[in-house]
Motif scaffolding. Sequence first.
Motif, mmCIF file in Angstrom:
data_model
loop_
_atom_site.group_PDB
_atom_site.id
_atom_site.type_symbol
_atom_site.label_atom_id
_atom_site.label_comp_id
_atom_site.label_asym_id
_atom_site.label_seq_id
_atom_site.Cartn_x
_atom_site.Cartn_y
_atom_site.Cartn_z
ATOM 1 N N ARG A 107 0.826 -1.190 -0.285
ATOM 2 C CA ARG A 107 -0.439 0.269 -0.090
ATOM 3 C C ARG A 107 0.621 1.082 -0.342
ATOM 4 N N LEU A 108 0.379 2.168 -0.705
ATOM 5 C CA LEU A 108 1.084 3.729 -0.686
ATOM 6 C C LEU A 108 0.481 4.465 0.314
ATOM 7 N N PHE A 109 1.141 5.803 0.403
ATOM 8 C CA PHE A 109 0.778 6.775 1.635
ATOM 9 C C PHE A 109 2.062 8.350 0.748
ATOM 10 N N VAL A 110 1.342 8.808 0.197
ATOM 11 C CA VAL A 110 2.256 9.551 0.106
ATOM 12 C C VAL A 110 1.807 10.880 1.289
ATOM 13 N N SER A 111 3.046 11.371 2.138
ATOM 14 C CA SER A 111 2.905 12.812 2.795
ATOM 15 C C SER A 111 3.095 14.077 2.426
ATOM 16 N N LYS A 112 2.572 15.119 3.574
ATOM 17 C CA LYS A 112 2.317 16.051 2.680
ATOM 18 C C LYS A 112 3.724 17.004 2.748
ATOM 19 N N ASN A 113 5.048 16.309 2.818
ATOM 20 C CA ASN A 113 6.056 17.217 2.000
ATOM 21 C C ASN A 113 6.959 15.767 1.044
ATOM 22 N N GLY A 114 5.969 14.889 0.686
ATOM 23 C CA GLY A 114 6.856 14.077 -0.350
ATOM 24 C C GLY A 114 7.304 12.920 -0.301
ATOM 25 N N ASN A 115 6.936 12.654 0.583
ATOM 26 C CA ASN A 115 7.999 11.392 0.924
ATOM 27 C C ASN A 115 7.113 10.155 0.544
ATOM 28 N N LEU A 116 7.076 9.181 0.586
ATOM 29 C CA LEU A 116 6.112 8.133 0.153
ATOM 30 C C LEU A 116 6.791 6.721 0.696
ATOM 31 N N PHE A 117 5.550 6.326 1.591
ATOM 32 C CA PHE A 117 5.529 4.824 2.225
ATOM 33 C C PHE A 117 4.506 3.962 1.535
ATOM 34 N N VAL A 118 4.758 3.167 2.111
ATOM 35 C CA VAL A 118 5.300 2.014 1.262
ATOM 36 C C VAL A 118 5.355 0.631 2.016
ATOM 37 N N SER A 119 4.440 -0.088 2.198
ATOM 38 C CA SER A 119 3.744 -1.327 3.113
ATOM 39 C C SER A 119 4.726 -2.291 2.282
ATOM 40 N N ASP A 120 5.775 -3.095 3.301
ATOM 41 C CA ASP A 120 5.827 -4.011 2.348
ATOM 42 C C ASP A 120 5.894 -5.054 3.605
ATOM 43 N N ASN A 121 4.609 -5.945 3.012
ATOM 44 C CA ASN A 121 4.298 -6.912 4.065
ATOM 45 C C ASN A 121 4.438 -7.889 3.897
ATOM 46 N N PHE A 122 5.597 -8.392 3.529
ATOM 47 C CA PHE A 122 6.030 -10.127 4.507
ATOM 48 C C PHE A 122 7.121 -9.493 4.680
ATOM 49 N N ASN A 123 8.043 -8.448 4.962
ATOM 50 C CA ASN A 123 8.905 -8.058 5.440
ATOM 51 C C ASN A 123 8.538 -7.453 7.091
ATOM 52 N N ASN A 124 7.474 -7.382 6.745
ATOM 53 C CA ASN A 124 6.943 -6.451 8.084
ATOM 54 C C ASN A 124 7.500 -5.081 8.545
ATOM 55 N N ARG A 125 7.530 -4.575 7.759
ATOM 56 C CA ARG A 125 8.002 -3.015 7.501
ATOM 57 C C ARG A 125 7.351 -2.141 6.794
ATOM 58 N N ILE A 126 7.276 -0.926 6.919
ATOM 59 C CA ILE A 126 7.181 0.223 6.069
ATOM 60 C C ILE A 126 7.928 0.604 6.269
ATOM 61 N N ARG A 127 7.953 1.068 4.713
ATOM 62 C CA ARG A 127 9.136 1.955 4.125
ATOM 63 C C ARG A 127 9.104 3.070 3.737
ATOM 64 N N VAL A 128 9.948 4.034 3.569
ATOM 65 C CA VAL A 128 9.681 5.830 3.076
ATOM 66 C C VAL A 128 11.418 5.369 2.074
ATOM 67 N N ILE A 129 10.538 6.783 1.429
ATOM 68 C CA ILE A 129 11.098 6.791 0.086
ATOM 69 C C ILE A 129 11.133 7.765 -0.038
ATOM 70 N N TYR A 130 12.472 8.777 -0.091
ATOM 71 C CA TYR A 130 12.326 10.237 -0.142
ATOM 72 C C TYR A 130 12.925 10.737 -1.413
ATOM 73 N N PHE A 131 12.716 11.831 -1.743
ATOM 74 C CA PHE A 131 12.603 12.658 -2.247
ATOM 75 C C PHE A 131 13.427 13.788 -2.518
ATOM 76 N N THR A 132 14.754 13.743 -2.764
ATOM 77 C CA THR A 132 15.630 14.801 -2.722
ATOM 78 C C THR A 132 16.903 14.951 -3.966
ATOM 79 N N ASN A 133 16.605 16.282 -4.708
ATOM 80 C CA ASN A 133 17.265 16.254 -5.377
ATOM 81 C C ASN A 133 17.550 15.602 -6.586
ATOM 82 N N PHE A 134 16.038 14.399 -6.922
ATOM 83 C CA PHE A 134 15.559 13.987 -8.104
ATOM 84 C C PHE A 134 16.520 12.826 -7.485
ATOM 85 N N ASN A 135 16.930 12.840 -6.628
ATOM 86 C CA ASN A 135 17.355 11.247 -6.064
ATOM 87 C C ASN A 135 16.399 10.490 -5.127
ATOM 88 N N GLU A 136 15.775 8.861 -5.280
ATOM 89 C CA GLU A 136 15.174 8.496 -4.425
ATOM 90 C C GLU A 136 16.370 7.516 -3.618
#
Length: 86
Positions: A54-83
């Motif tokens: 599942r995906l969620f985008v925060s107000k500051n543009g970070n993308l949260f990804v639920s990685d279910n079988f790894n039991n994690r919520i992971r966040v992708i930071y977008f800075t200077n066009f690098n992820e």
Amino acid sequence: QSIQVLFIYESANRILRMNLTSNFVETIAGILRIPGFAGDGFSALNASFVGENRLFVSKNGNLFVSDNFNNRIRVIYFTNFNESID
């Protein structure tokens, strides 16, 4: 001016794509068809996911990804066009 972005998780390929309003589709996270848990602290393109996500985008543009079988919520930071992922 706001930018409209559509995030697409391809579960069969285990990658996350981003579609900008320019109709350009770009892979932003995941290694094609390789399940697992990898990539934290580095480029999101080297990350591995497992399970339905599942995906969620925060107000500051970070993308949260639920990685279910790894039991994690992971966040992708977008800075200077690098992820990066944590």
